[in-house]
Design a protein around this motif. Structure first.
Motif, short mmCIF file in Angstrom:
data_model
loop_
_atom_site.label_atom_id
_atom_site.label_comp_id
_atom_site.label_asym_id
_atom_site.label_seq_id
_atom_site.Cartn_x
_atom_site.Cartn_y
_atom_site.Cartn_z
N ASN A 89 -55.23 -0.59 -59.10
CA ASN A 89 -54.17 -1.43 -59.65
C ASN A 89 -54.65 -2.86 -59.86
O ASN A 89 -55.36 -3.43 -59.02
CB ASN A 89 -52.95 -1.45 -58.73
N PHE A 341 -37.64 -0.85 -57.14
CA PHE A 341 -38.61 -0.81 -56.04
C PHE A 341 -37.86 -0.54 -54.75
O PHE A 341 -36.81 -1.14 -54.49
CB PHE A 341 -39.37 -2.14 -55.96
N LYS A 396 -43.88 -4.41 -60.86
CA LYS A 396 -44.22 -3.36 -59.89
C LYS A 396 -45.48 -2.66 -60.32
O LYS A 396 -45.65 -2.32 -61.50
CB LYS A 396 -43.07 -2.36 -59.77
N THR A 397 -46.40 -2.45 -59.37
CA THR A 397 -47.60 -1.65 -59.63
C THR A 397 -47.41 -0.26 -59.02
O THR A 397 -46.76 -0.11 -57.98
CB THR A 397 -48.84 -2.31 -59.02
N GLU A 398 -47.98 0.74 -59.66
CA GLU A 398 -47.84 2.12 -59.21
C GLU A 398 -49.18 2.83 -59.32
O GLU A 398 -49.94 2.60 -60.26
CB GLU A 398 -46.80 2.88 -60.05
N ASN A 399 -49.45 3.69 -58.37
CA ASN A 399 -50.54 4.65 -58.50
C ASN A 399 -50.13 5.93 -57.78
O ASN A 399 -48.95 6.09 -57.44
CB ASN A 399 -51.86 4.08 -57.97
N GLN A 402 -48.90 4.88 -53.81
CA GLN A 402 -47.85 3.95 -53.41
C GLN A 402 -47.45 3.09 -54.60
O GLN A 402 -48.16 3.03 -55.61
CB GLN A 402 -48.33 3.05 -52.27
N ASP A 403 -46.30 2.48 -54.47
CA ASP A 403 -45.90 1.44 -55.41
C ASP A 403 -45.68 0.15 -54.63
O ASP A 403 -45.29 0.16 -53.47
CB ASP A 403 -44.66 1.84 -56.21
N ARG A 404 -45.97 -0.97 -55.29
CA ARG A 404 -45.86 -2.29 -54.66
C ARG A 404 -45.16 -3.23 -55.64
O ARG A 404 -45.29 -3.07 -56.86
CB ARG A 404 -47.24 -2.83 -54.28
N CYS A 405 -44.44 -4.20 -55.09
CA CYS A 405 -43.68 -5.14 -55.91
C CYS A 405 -44.26 -6.54 -55.72
O CYS A 405 -44.52 -6.97 -54.59
CB CYS A 405 -42.21 -5.13 -55.52
#
Length: 877
Positions: A89, A341, A396-399, A402-405
């Motif tokens: 990410n 999120f 928001k990042t996603e893989n 997990q996702d993170r804000c």
């Protein structure tokens, strides 16, 4: 917040700041953590790289050298989460036309626009990005698109995507709005030519290939957003493309194969909604099979708006948040953003204009995860607003894991930073101040004790809390019968609130900390509130605590969970007979202090508790109910528009390679933000009261001014016209210049070595002009020794040749660059006043060369030779 506090349920609140209601009780929101990536910087041939581990990156690997560097500054335009082919990410940022890449894994940020050819216009406020496969297309609505492929940044080729604005990647094509804002088109299908790069091409978009542009009506307001709802049981899981304008929403149901577009028996473009479309591209987000977006009248759901189209009313879903969203400045909502999120919809609100980009003072939070089970699922509920940062964009990042804000922010130094919104952190964590206890507050229902028409006297109350971690502060206020202000209830020796603590570690707020003991969160049952004071309402002439209903405001600084509130009141005997009402001729004003819900700063330091100070009855300064303007809630404190006290000097003429120095003095409350401009275009990074431009060149010519802005207004200074000239400033019309050349003679008896010492006598210094008609000592014009004797003493030790035509001719040659360095002046004289006993007095021969002074005059000074007295002096040894 949409219904009055007396009509909501007992277990509901009317307003909440920095609070969450997960698990059925109220506690502070999850913490923000700052990403401190600006530790080092290194300028290389292809990039600038910032790292958080105190190293710089070179071709040979990591070095130990570290050059401190600030966060990027400039006009923030947009940001986009990017996922690489190896599932890593990143975040791409467009700042003042330059593209930056933030690496989440390495916690580093890299400048991708490493040449001017990869920079867009620096003064545009908005930008757009979209990821299609491994490519990111970057637009600003003006420049040829930039394309990032995960490794390199380049400009779009002639046969690739054209300049545009809003974009979306739908069903294997990039759909984008053109520069005019009303037309839009699609690129080629991905893998159309066997490669992923075909998604960037536009070879299919011709009439013979059933291509061409789509458009929206001219009264729609232009294209503001593109989004696509999810759709189950389809090849790509996507529904039709939704094209938003402020007034309409259009659906584009185009087949994947462009060859069959002409064969469909339904309209490809259709109107899906005829009221209140989206205002911002980044705040229109897909939530399962729906699209949430910000409209003029509030936050809307596309599905609910379509469902209500057949009814008489079509309302937004944000009525409970009306006290916040109805005061948003609508002409700034184009800069909004939103994400989903941790089962919450998070959307920016309270936008405010800044010359360096639109900031948002709060986040509006809609929680989808209430107390639910397999047997029961409650509808979503608003959690109020979350504050603490000046937010530019939320993303928001996603893989696969997990996702993170993340929150892109601007700090008090106008630097752009990145904060992460965590899922369970108990504190805010700033790289500058470390741990920061979160300040949060709720406003409860207005309780009537089940006797709505009975007069009561408020006696006391009880609070029940648990999960207390570290130091906390508590403060309780109340208001009777929907009184417009808040009245202090609890107090300690300082007159407000009280504190408590639950020790959790042995090292305080130090980072990092390894607890040596197993301390656990604590609880406090039945925290009894004291009996309120018998202060009186000056207008009604009755005690505040004599009331029919009471609402409370609970402010907490630190982490705990508020479980219950119990209030105690007694009945008050009222007269049993009526009374005559008289006309009130003594009309009075009601002066109360407002509470500003936006005062908490995540990057600040702990300085007390409560969301803003509170006005007590005895007149102590404080706050009360939010006072809203078109810029959102503001503090009720003295304000004044910016005033220019001292304008920059004008006109200003400087020589080439000198320093341009301009200054301004401005006043205003709050302190105005400054922005220097050249020819009405912002100069990025110049936000101080002084503008310094070293090594001036002709390209710096122009009109310079300053705009000063605060919450009360804007003002622009008088322009300063700056002119840079290639020749020095001409001397006064009546100069008195004299060149002196001192030649210390070579003594034939070697009692002293020969040397040349040269200086200028009364001399015009271009940087400190001498008034016309005067003479003044000037700087030396060469190296060598200096004289300590006065001029009279020197005259006693030399023969002066005086002014001659030959001297003027030589100086003219020097200034014209034709002097060959071999010309000399010959002086014959008789030594007198001899001071070397080994060398008797007598006739001597002296030759003086002008080589040294020729260099100085030719390279440092451009002088009219007819205005110069050129005296050569020969000094005795």
């Amino acid at each position: 917040m949409g219904r009055t506090a007396s009509l909501i349920s007992k277990n509901q609140v009317s307003f909440a700041v920095n609070s969450t209601f997960r698990q059925g009780f109220v506690s502070p929101r999850p913490g923000y953590v700052e990403k401190d990536y600006a530790a080092c910087a290194q300028l290389t041939a292809d990039s600038i790289l910032f790292r958080a581990d105190n190293t710089t990156v070179t071709a040979d690997g990591y070095t130990n050298s570290c050059i401190p560097a600030p966060n990027p500054t400039g006009i923030f335009q947009c940001a986009l989460p990017y996922i690489s082919d190896d599932n890593r990410n990143f975040i791409l940022l467009l700042i003042s036309g330059k593209v930056w890449l933030y690496d989440l894994l390495q916690n580093s940020i890299q400048l991708l626009s490493n040449t001017p050819a990869l920079e867009n216009s620096s003064n545009r406020l908005d930008g757009w990005m979209v990821q299609a496969e491994n490519f990111v297309v970057i637009q600003d609505g003006w420049s040829r698109p930039l394309i990032f492929d995960g490794a390199n940044l380049r400009r779009a080729a002639v046969d690739e995507i054209k300049t545009g604005k809003v974009m979306a990647y739908v069903n294997g094509r990039i759909w984008y709005a053109l520069q005019n804002g009303f037309s839009f088109r699609a690129t080629d299908i991905v893998y159309g030519d066997g490669t992923r790069a075909s998604v960037l091409k536009e070879t299919e978009n011709t009439f013979l290939n059933e291509g061409g542009d789509f458009s929206v009506p001219s009264d729609s307001g232009g294209i503001t957003a593109m989004a696509v709802p999810g759709n189950l049981d389809t090849a790509l899981g996507q529904g039709p493309l939704l094209v938003f304008t402020p007034k309409y929403v259009f659906s584009i149901n185009a087949p994947v194969d462009r060859n069959v577009w002409k064969e469909v028996n339904y309209p490809i473009q259709a109107i899906s909604l005829v009221t209140n479309g989206a205002l911002a591209s980044r705040s229109a987000i897909t939530i399962n099979g729906d699209v949430f977006y910000r409209a003029v009248d509030g936050i809307r759901s596309f599905i609910i708006a379509r469902r209500d189209f057949g009814t008489w009313g079509n309302t937004p879903i944000s009525s409970e948040m009306m006290s916040v969203v109805e005061n948003d400045q609508t002409d700034l909502l184009w800069a909004g953003s939103a994400v989903t999120f941790d089962n919450r919809m998070i959307m920016t609100c309270q936008p405010q204009y800044r010359a360096s980009g639109i900031i948002h003072k709060a986040l509006a939070i809609l929680d989808f995860e209430l107390v639910s089970s397999m047997r029961q699922k409650l509808p979503p509920a608003w959690e109020g607003i979350w504050t603490g940062l000046d937010i530019l964009q939320v993303l928001k990042t996603e893989n696969a894991y997990q996702d993170r804000c993340f929150l892109i922010t601007r700090n008090a130094s106008l630097e752009i930073g990145i904060w992460e919104l965590t899922k369970n952190s108990k504190n805010d964590v700033s790289s500058l101040t470390g741990y920061r206890k979160i300040q949060w507050a709720i406003e409860t229902k207005s309780y009537n004790f089940e006797v709505p028409f009975g007069l009561k006297q408020l006696d006391s109350g009880d609070l029940f809390i648990d999960t207390m971690i570290g130091d906390i502060g508590l403060n309780v206020l109340y208001r009777p019968d929907m009184y417009p202000g808040w009245i202090q209830w609890t107090c300690n020796q300082n007159g407000i609130g009280w504190t408590d603590c639950a020790k959790m570690n042995t090292c305080g707020d130090a980072l990092p900390c390894i607890p040596l003991t197993n301390f656990q969160p604590q609880y406090r049952s039945k925290l009894r509130l004291p009996t309120p004071r018998d202060d009186c309402d000056a207008v009604l002439n009755t005690p505040y605590r004599n009331l029919f209903e009471v609402q409370t405001r609970i402010e907490i600084d630190g982490y705990c969970r508020l479980k219950s509130l119990r209030l105690h009141a007694y009945d008050v005997q009222e007269p049993t007979v009526g009374e005559c009402r008289n006309d009130n001729t003594n009309c009075q004003g009601l002066d109360v202090c407002p509470i500003n819900p936006l005062t908490y700063k995540s990057e600040g330091i702990d300085s007390g508790f409560g969301i803003g100070e509170v006005c007590s009855i005895n007149g102590v300064d404080g706050w009360s109910e939010p006072v809203y303007g078109n810029d959102g809630p503001v503090q009720n404190e003295p304000t004044s528009a910016p005033v220019i006290q001292v304008n920059p000097v004008t006109p200003l003429v400087v020589s080439e390679f000198d320093t341009i120095s301009l200054a301004i003095v401005v006043s205003g409350e709050p302190t105005p933000e400054l922005q220097w401009r050249k020819n009405t275009v912002n100069i990025i990074g110049e936000n101080n009261s002084n503008l310094i431009i070293p090594n001036a060149v002709v390209g710096n010519n122009g009109s310079y001014d300053v705009t000063a802005i605060n919450d009360s207004g804007t003002v622009t200074s008088t322009p300063s016209v700056v002119t840079v000239i290639t020749a020095p400033v001409p001397p006064p019309s009546q100069p008195c210049y004299t060149f002196f050349l001192n030649y210390q003679l070579w003594n034939q008896s070697t009692c002293i070595n020969s040397s040349i010492d040269w200086f200028s006598g009364p001399w015009y210094d271009p940087s400190s002009p001498v008034p016309v008609g005067t003479c003044a000592d000037g700087p030396a014009i060469g190296a060598g020794g200096s004289y300590t004797q006065n001029e009279t003493d020197i005259q006693n030790h030399y023969y002066q040749l005086g002014v001659s035509a030959m001297n003027a001719v030589m100086l003219t040659a020097i200034l014209a660059g034709t002097y060959d360095g071999d010309q000399t002046i010959v002086s014959y004289g008789t030594r007198t006043n001899c001071n070397c006993t080994l060398d008797p007095c007598g006739s001597i021969f002296r030759t003086v060369t002008l080589g040294a002074i020729a260099f100085a005059v030719q390279t440092q000074y451009a002088i009219d030779p007819t205005l110069v007295t050129f005296d050569i002096v020969i000094t005795d040894s």
